[in-house]
Scaffold this motif. Structure first.
Motif, PDB file in Angstrom:
ATOM      1  N   ALA A 137       0.828  -1.210   0.000  1.00  0.00           N
ATOM      2  CA  ALA A 137       0.000   0.000   0.000  1.00  0.00           C
ATOM      3  C   ALA A 137       0.857   1.253   0.000  1.00  0.00           C
ATOM      4  O   ALA A 137       0.516   2.253  -0.636  1.00  0.00           O
ATOM      5  N   PHE A 191      -0.119   3.871  -8.133  1.00  0.00           N
ATOM      6  CA  PHE A 191      -1.571   3.949  -8.047  1.00  0.00           C
ATOM      7  C   PHE A 191      -2.237   3.039  -9.091  1.00  0.00           C
ATOM      8  O   PHE A 191      -3.285   2.465  -8.855  1.00  0.00           O
ATOM      9  N   THR A 242      -9.168  -5.759  -4.513  1.00  0.00           N
ATOM     10  CA  THR A 242     -10.313  -5.180  -3.812  1.00  0.00           C
ATOM     11  C   THR A 242      -9.892  -4.460  -2.527  1.00  0.00           C
ATOM     12  O   THR A 242     -10.559  -3.542  -2.096  1.00  0.00           O
ATOM     13  N   GLU A 243      -8.766  -4.866  -1.941  1.00  0.00           N
ATOM     14  CA  GLU A 243      -8.423  -4.311  -0.628  1.00  0.00           C
ATOM     15  C   GLU A 243      -7.374  -3.208  -0.669  1.00  0.00           C
ATOM     16  O   GLU A 243      -7.181  -2.502   0.308  1.00  0.00           O
ATOM     17  N   LEU A 244      -6.692  -3.040  -1.807  1.00  0.00           N
ATOM     18  CA  LEU A 244      -5.709  -1.952  -1.922  1.00  0.00           C
ATOM     19  C   LEU A 244      -6.383  -0.739  -2.550  1.00  0.00           C
ATOM     20  O   LEU A 244      -7.273  -0.880  -3.379  1.00  0.00           O
ATOM     21  N   HIS A 245      -5.941   0.460  -2.166  1.00  0.00           N
ATOM     22  CA  HIS A 245      -6.433   1.665  -2.839  1.00  0.00           C
ATOM     23  C   HIS A 245      -5.791   1.742  -4.216  1.00  0.00           C
ATOM     24  O   HIS A 245      -4.737   1.187  -4.452  1.00  0.00           O
ATOM     25  N   GLY A 246      -6.444   2.453  -5.111  1.00  0.00           N
ATOM     26  CA  GLY A 246      -5.866   2.636  -6.435  1.00  0.00           C
ATOM     27  C   GLY A 246      -6.655   1.893  -7.489  1.00  0.00           C
ATOM     28  O   GLY A 246      -7.670   1.256  -7.205  1.00  0.00           O
ATOM     29  N   GLU A 247      -6.176   2.035  -8.719  1.00  0.00           N
ATOM     30  CA  GLU A 247      -6.832   1.400  -9.868  1.00  0.00           C
ATOM     31  C   GLU A 247      -5.945   0.252 -10.322  1.00  0.00           C
ATOM     32  O   GLU A 247      -5.068   0.430 -11.158  1.00  0.00           O
TER      33      GLU A 247
END
Lengths: 320, 170
Positions: free
Chosen positions: B22, B27, B47-52
């Protein structure tokens, strides 16, 4: 003599040679189809090559001409990174009197790992497999009237692509069943994979006696044979059959056994049409059908490469 | 490295891996899971990490170097790379890093799709035993595993991870 089945499988029950569909267990057919599925993805990439068979030498030995089959085997071998040599045997040593087994022994001395054999005599690939060095694999690319196993496999692969399951299908194989190794391989593959109803359709003179023993229903009327089917396989009518007493003429054959849009309408609305090629338009199949929306004849060619890649990859990974 | 005496909590290792990634990955980094364990981990990271983070899957069977001795795996899954590899930042995700041969094969696979800008490696467990100069960028935990044992990732119906120790088969 070893039985056909023992000859094809190694002591671990893995495929060592591919000589015929007859006698192969369902798990082996399904493994080939599943592996081919992954090779379809490779063939859709920009780089259509994987390094799996790097360093392996594959010899295509065609004692009988077939540009298409030889080309698809060549492409399949190259996409696996194998070194592939295609021999036009009609123009080489056999015409000088060398025996098949001497030809094979010489090529094995050149460190061949796999032979792809096309021969006009039924059983020729068996002879070669029986005498091959233990590390060498043999693929039958069509032997006489006997079998053409990779064609049968690509047929059932194509059927599975469009119909998903085998256990609810009715399949009609139409034409010159008597002389067709394609029909024989396809019927064995369909039976092993659990197709409940297989029909063979053709004039009495082109149906083998006792064909019912393969578990098929026999029709001499195309209209009757096509009613309600999910899949129609049209076989090529070889021109040389016209000259004998088997058939009156090409136009007579077309009028009774040619697949026209009107006749295809007797099958299920979503029925698909297969043909192993090369086609005789206006003899066994009408151009409207061959080029129509139900035709899967060109996808068969595309899938044929993935299926042959799968066969070669599985064989090359089997040891004896 | 401590020897694996009790089964590592795969969920705790996953949490640790996620925390490391993370704070570091781009990103828009693409996640490429190696079948089958790595594919599950990549799905959950997405699904659990931020970003695209677009996800791809690799079956390395067609790129392995042991066909002559080990044969082709009975089940080969389809490699799926649904994005352009050219110029992308890619993180290869796998459950266990051992000899490094699978990762070598995964890197070769990616290069047949294009030229990535960077490739990194994320694994739940690094069990040592490398046969190639390959190292992971993100490691849940480094744990020695006995040479005759194999660490197999399992996934429950609810998507939770656990490890099982099995005798080495090949």
């Amino acid at each position: 003599m070893l039985s056909k089945r023992n000859l094809q499988l190694n002591e671990h029950g893995e495929l060592h040679h591919l000589l015929a569909i007859e006698g192969l267990p369902k798990r082996i057919l399904e493994r080939i189809l599943d592996t081919a599925e992954s090779f379809v993805g490779v063939n859709e990439r920009e780089v259509k090559v994987v390094p799996l068979l790097r360093g392996k030498s594959i010899f295509n030995i065609f004692f009988e001409n077939s540009t298409r089959t030889r080309t698809t085997f060549e492409i399949a071998a190259k996409r696996l990174s194998a070194d592939v040599v295609s021999l036009d045997v009609a123009r080489s040593s056999t015409s000088k009197g060398e025996s098949i087994l001497d030809t094979i022994a010489n090529l094995t001395a050149m460190h061949a790992d796999m032979f792809v054999i096309r021969h006009a005599s039924s059983g020729a690939p068996y002879l070669i497999a029986q005498h091959a060095a233990p590390h060498v694999h043999v693929v039958n690319a069509g032997d006489g009237r006997h079998e053409h196993p990779t064609q049968g496999l690509l047929d059932v692969f194509t059927i599975r692509k469009y119909k998903k399951e085998f256990n609810n299908l009715t399949v009609a194989v139409v034409g010159d069943i008597l002389h067709s190794r394609v029909a024989r391989s396809q019927i064995h593959a369909l039976t092993t994979l659990g197709v409940p109803e297989i029909r063979v359709v053709g004039p009495q003179t082109l149906l083998p006696t006792e064909i019912e023993r393969l578990g098929v229903r026999v029709f001499t009327s195309l209209d009757e044979g096509l009613k309600g089917v999910d899949v129609v396989t049209m076989l090529r009518l070889q021109n040389e059959r016209m000259n004998g007493a088997l058939l009156p003429s090409a136009s007579e054959y077309f009028s009774r056994y040619g697949l026209t849009p009107q006749r295809l309408a007797l099958a299920k609305p979503d029925a698909i049409v297969l043909h192993p090629g090369p086609m005789n338009r206006g003899v066994e199949i009408d151009s409207t059908v061959a080029d129509g929306r139900q035709s899967v004849i060109l996808p068969q060619v595309t899938y044929g490469i993935a299926v042959r890649m799968a066969v070669m990859a599985i064989l090359a990974g089997a040891t004896r | 490295m401590s020897e694996l005496t009790e089964l590592a909590s795969a969920e705790a290792l996953f949490a640790s891996l996620k925390t490391q990634m993370a704070s570091s990955i781009a990103f828009d980094a693409k996640l490429v899971g190696v079948y089958s364990g790595g594919a599950w981990i990549a799905d959950r990271l997405k699904t659990e990490l931020h970003g695209e983070h677009e996800v791809g899957y690799i079956d390395v069977s067609f790129y392995r170097d042991d066909l002559s001795t080990a044969g082709l795996k009975p089940t080969v899954r389809s490699t799926q790379i649904p994005f352009s590899v050219e110029g992308a930042h890619i993180v290869i995700v796998d459950d266990v890093l051992f000899t490094g041969r699978s990762i070598r094969a995964a890197i070769n696979t990616l290069f047949d799709y294009g030229r990535p800008a960077t490739i990194q490696l994320a694994v739940l467990v690094d069990r040592g035993g490398r046969e190639l100069p390959i190292a992971a960028d993100y490691v849940g935990e480094a744990r020695l595993v006995a040479a005759d044992q194999m660490l197999a990732l399992e996934r429950s119906d609810e998507g939770r991870f656990s490890f099982k120790l099995e005798p080495w088969t090949r």
